[in-house]
Design an enzyme around this catalytic site. Sequence first.
Site, short mmCIF file in Angstrom:
data_model
loop_
_atom_site.label_atom_id
_atom_site.label_comp_id
_atom_site.label_asym_id
_atom_site.label_seq_id
_atom_site.Cartn_x
_atom_site.Cartn_y
_atom_site.Cartn_z
N ALA A 66 0.91 -1.16 -0.08
CA ALA A 66 0.04 0.10 0.07
C ALA A 66 0.98 1.24 -0.05
CB ALA A 66 -0.77 -0.16 1.27
N GLY A 105 0.18 -5.20 0.45
CA GLY A 105 -0.71 -5.18 -0.28
C GLY A 105 -0.37 -5.65 -1.83
N GLU A 108 -0.87 -9.12 -1.54
CA GLU A 108 -1.96 -9.49 -1.41
C GLU A 108 -3.08 -9.22 -2.71
OE1 GLU A 108 -2.23 -6.41 2.03
OE2 GLU A 108 -3.42 -8.15 3.08
N GLU A 128 4.16 -5.85 6.97
CA GLU A 128 3.17 -4.87 7.82
C GLU A 128 3.54 -4.60 9.16
OE1 GLU A 128 2.09 -6.84 5.23
OE2 GLU A 128 0.56 -5.78 3.99
N1 3HC Z 1 4.64 3.25 0.35
C1 3HC Z 1 5.04 4.58 -0.24
N2 3HC Z 1 6.30 4.90 -0.29
C2 3HC Z 1 7.22 3.75 -0.34
C3 3HC Z 1 6.84 2.29 0.17
C4 3HC Z 1 5.54 2.42 0.32
N3 3HC Z 1 4.60 1.31 0.54
N4 3HC Z 1 7.75 1.72 0.06
C5 3HC Z 1 9.11 2.40 -0.24
N5 3HC Z 1 8.63 3.58 -0.35
C6 3HC Z 1 9.35 4.65 -0.88
C7 3HC Z 1 10.45 5.16 0.10
O1 3HC Z 1 9.95 5.92 1.07
C8 3HC Z 1 11.61 5.74 -0.71
O2 3HC Z 1 11.17 6.85 -1.13
P1 3HC Z 1 12.57 7.96 -0.93
O3 3HC Z 1 13.25 7.73 -2.11
O4 3HC Z 1 11.66 9.37 -1.35
O5 3HC Z 1 13.04 8.12 0.19
C9 3HC Z 1 11.51 4.64 -2.06
O6 3HC Z 1 10.33 4.40 -2.11
C10 3HC Z 1 12.51 3.75 -2.18
O7 3HC Z 1 12.43 2.97 -1.14
P2 3HC Z 1 13.78 2.34 -0.31
O8 3HC Z 1 14.73 3.48 -0.16
O9 3HC Z 1 13.47 1.59 0.83
O10 3HC Z 1 14.44 1.68 -1.56
P3 3HC Z 1 15.03 -0.06 -1.51
O11 3HC Z 1 15.19 -0.25 -2.88
O12 3HC Z 1 16.04 -0.01 -0.56
O13 3HC Z 1 13.61 -0.91 -1.12
C11 3HC Z 1 11.41 -1.89 -0.71
C12 3HC Z 1 12.60 -1.32 -1.51
C13 3HC Z 1 12.12 -3.31 -0.25
C14 3HC Z 1 10.13 -2.17 -1.35
C15 3HC Z 1 11.34 -0.97 0.75
O14 3HC Z 1 11.03 0.40 0.27
C16 3HC Z 1 10.09 -1.34 1.68
O15 3HC Z 1 10.37 -2.40 2.35
N6 3HC Z 1 9.15 -0.89 1.34
C17 3HC Z 1 8.02 -0.95 2.40
C18 3HC Z 1 7.23 -2.20 2.09
C19 3HC Z 1 6.19 -2.46 3.02
O16 3HC Z 1 6.14 -2.28 3.97
N7 3HC Z 1 5.03 -2.59 2.33
C20 3HC Z 1 3.49 -2.95 3.01
C21 3HC Z 1 2.88 -1.38 3.28
S1 3HC Z 1 1.64 -1.52 4.10
C22 3HC Z 1 0.48 -2.32 3.19
O17 3HC Z 1 0.72 -2.91 2.31
C23 3HC Z 1 -0.85 -2.34 3.81
C24 3HC Z 1 -1.77 -3.41 3.16
O18 3HC Z 1 -1.72 -4.53 4.00
C25 3HC Z 1 -3.13 -2.99 3.07
#
Ligand code: 3HC
Length: 690
Positions: A66, A105, A108, A128
Site C-alpha cells: 500500500a 498489499g 495481497e 506490515e
Molecule cells: N509506500 C510509499 N512509499 C514507499 C513505500 C510504500 N509502501 N515503500 C517504499 N517507499 C518509498 C520510500 O520511502 C523511498 O522513498 P524516497 O526515495 O523518497 O526516500 C522509496 O520508496 C524507495 O524505498 P527504499 O529506499 O526503501 O528502496 P529499497 O530499494 O531499498 O527498498 C523496498 C525497496 C523493499 C520496497 C522497501 O522500500 C520497503 O520495504 N518498502 C515497504 C514495504 C512495505 O512495508 N509494504 C507494506 C506496506 S503496508 C500495506 O501494504 C498495507 C496493506 O496490507 C493494506
Amino acid sequence: MPTINEVTTLEVKEEVAVITLNSPPVNALSANVREGLNNGVSAAIEDNSVKSIIIICEGRTFIAGADITEFGQAPKGPSLYDVQDMIENSPKPIVAAIHGTALGGGLEVALTCHYRIAVPSAKCGLPEVNLGLLPGAGGTQRLPRIVGAQKALVMMTSGEHVPANQCLEMGLVDEMAGEGELESDAINFANKIVSEGRPLVKVRDADDKIKGDKGNDALFAEFRKSILRKTRGFLAPEYNIQCVEAAVNLPFEEGLKVEQDLFMKLMTGSQSAAQRYIFFAQRQVTKIPDIEKDTPLKEINSVGVIGAGTMGGGISMNFANVGIPVTIIEQSQERLDKGLSIIRKNYENTAAKGRITNEQVEERMALIDGQTSIEALDSQDLIIEAVFENMDLKKDIFKQLDGICKEGAILASNTSALDVNEIAAETNRPEDVIGLHFFSPANVMKLLEIVRGDKTSKSVVASSLAIAKKIQKIAAVVGVCPGFVGNRILAQRQREANKLILEGALPWDIDDALFDFGFPMGPFAMSDLAGLDIGWNKETSNGETLRDVLCEAGRLGQKSGKGFYTYDENRNKSPDPEVEEIIKKFGEERQAQMRDISKEEILQRCLYPMINEGFKILEEGMAIRASDIDIVWTNGYGWPVYEGGPMFYGNLVGYDKVLEWLQNAEKELGPEFKPSAYLEKVVAEKINIL
Ligand code: 3HC
Ligand code: NAI
C-alpha cells in the site's frame, strides 16, 4: 501502447492482456495504481480478443505494498478490496508476474490473482508488522490457506522477504520465469493455463493447508512463546497471530472481519504511527541537504583498523563479512593474537548457530591480516582508529597516519566522545578525517554515527555513507560535540538515574520503569553488564561516588557475580539488600532526603531531559533533523521503535507539557533542567519538527 491512466498501460499480446504498472519508485498501491488496475482489468475482461490477463510492473519492483504516504488521508479512487474482488472474480485467468519484491498489499493483490509467476531474484513478504500493522487486504486469511498456519505465522510476525525459490516450494509461487524474461514467460504461462483449461484458482476457497490445524491451540501458544522475547511490547505481532488463528478456525468472510477490526485498531494507534514514522526517518537519515547525489565517491576496497580490542575486532568483522580485506594493527603480538582469536571465536559461534558455514569462517578470517607495525597502513582506502579513548594517543596516531597513508585515504576515528576537529588538526589533510562511531558489539549493532568535522570534505562524508550501507549499518551524520548525538543524550538519562538513587528510588525501581517503557534494560543493569570498574582505579578510589563504594566492596558487575544487582550462575539478576544498605549509608553521609518516587516521576526525570538535550542538539545544528536523533536512539540505544524515539515521544507527550515540566524542574531541582531555547520556540510558534 494503449494508456489506461498515467501509471498504467494495457496491451494485448498473443491473446494475453498485459497490464503494466509504472509508478516509481516502488509501484505502491496509490489511488492512481488502484485506478489503473481497476480500469485495466475491467477493460481486459470486456475485450473479446483477450483470453487471459497478466499484471506486471515496470521499474525495480512489483507492487511493494500500500502507499504508506496515503495512510490517514481521506480515501480516493477505487478501494483495494474492490480491485481485488474484480481480479479474483474475473472469468479469465489472471497471473501476477513478479520481479523485485511483492510486499504487503502487493502480495495481497497477487494472492487474489489465480496464478503467480516470479523471476528467481524476486521476493515475497507481508512486512506490515514492521510498520506496526497487519496485512489488511485479505493477506492474513489468504496466506495461511496457501502456505499453512506455521509458515504464515513466521512470515507475518517477522516480515521477512522470502526468496522466490522458497515461495515456489511452499506454493506461494506457481511457476518460475527466466531472469529478465518475465513478460514473455508470463505470457507463455498464461497461454498454457488457457490451453490446458486450468481452473480459476481462488485462494480464499482453499482449505487443505489449514484444516489440520483447526482447534490446534497449542500451535499458537507455542508460537507466541517462541517470539516473546523479540516482540515484547509490540502490539502488531500478537494481532497478526490472532488473524492467523481466525483464518484457521473461522470461515473466510468471518476471518476477514477479524482482520479488518484488528487492522483498524493498529492503524489508529500510536505504535503504528511511531513505526511508520521510523520507516520514513530511516530513509531520510542518509539524505544530507548540502551533499548532492552526484558527489564523487571514494572507492573503498581495503580497510585498516588500529586496535584489536573490543571495538577494533568487531569493526574489522563488518568489512570481512562483505568481502573487504582488513589489515588490523596492534601494539604487541600478544594483544594481536588475543584480538584475532576473539574474532575467530565470534565467527565460530555464529557458525555453530548455523548462520554461516565453516568455510565462511575461514574465508572471513583469511581476509583479516594482523600486523604489529602501523607502517603496514600505506595502501588501504579507509583507516579506522580504535585505540584507547585518550586524546594524546589518538593525536599521535593521526600524526603518524598522515605520514604513512596513501593520498586520498579516509582517516577515521572511532572515538565515542573526543573532538574530531582536534584530531584532524594533527594532519595536513583534515578534509580526509572523519569520525566513524560504531556501537558495541560493533559487528552486531546497526547504528553508525558519522561525525562530520568542520573540514571534512563532502566526498568523505558521502563515501562514509556509502560504505556504511555496504556493511549494512544505519548511519546518521552528526556534528562534533562532546558525546555526539547518542552519548550526549544518554548522559542526561544517566545523570538523572544516578541522582534519583539519592532521592529514594532504588536501582531496580529505575531499571524496571525504563524496562517497562520498552528499553531492553535499565541503566544499572547496563552498568553491571559493562562492568562497574571501567574507568575505576583501585589505588585512587576514595568512596566519593556510589560506584566507588560498590567497586571497593568487590561489586564490579556481572563479571564478579554482583554489582548493583546480585547474579546467579545463569546471570539472572535479583535486587540485593546489601546494595540497599550501601545506598542508605551513602545517602545518610550526604544528608540525602529520601522519599517515595513514582514510576511516572522516574520516567519524566529520565526521559524529559533527553528530549530537552535533543532540542539543544538541533539548536546547535549537531543533528540535521529531529528524526535523525530518533534513528540514533532506536538503533543504538534500544529506545523502543513503537515509542518512536525521544523526539517523537516528546511530541506524543506534547512538547508544551515537556516544556512546562522542565520549567518547573529548573525552579525546583536546578539549572540542568533549563529548557532549550529551540524547544521554547517550537512550542510558542507551534513548529512541526517531525
Ligand atoms: N509506500 C510509499 N512509499 C514507499 C513505500 C510504500 N509502501 N515503500 C517504499 N517507499 C518509498 C520510500 O520511502 C523511498 O522513498 P524516497 O526515495 O523518497 O526516500 C522509496 O520508496 C524507495 O524505498 P527504499 O529506499 O526503501 O528502496 P529499497 O530499494 O531499498 O527498498 C523496498 C525497496 C523493499 C520496497 C522497501 O522500500 C520497503 O520495504 N518498502 C515497504 C514495504 C512495505 O512495508 N509494504 C507494506 C506496506 S503496508 C500495506 O501494504 C498495507 C496493506 O496490507 C493494506
Ligand atoms: P579496548 O581497550 O578494548 O581496545 C583498544 C585496543 O587498542 C587495545 O587492544 C590496545 O592494545 C590497542 N592499542 C592501544 N594503543 C595502540 C597503538 N598505538 N597501536 C595499536 N593498537 C593500540 O578499547 P575499546 O573499547 O575497543 O575502545 C576503542 C575506542 O572505541 C575508544 O576510542 C572508545 O572510546 C571507542 N568506543 C568504545 C565503545 C565500547 O563500548 N567499548 C563504543 C564506541 C566507541
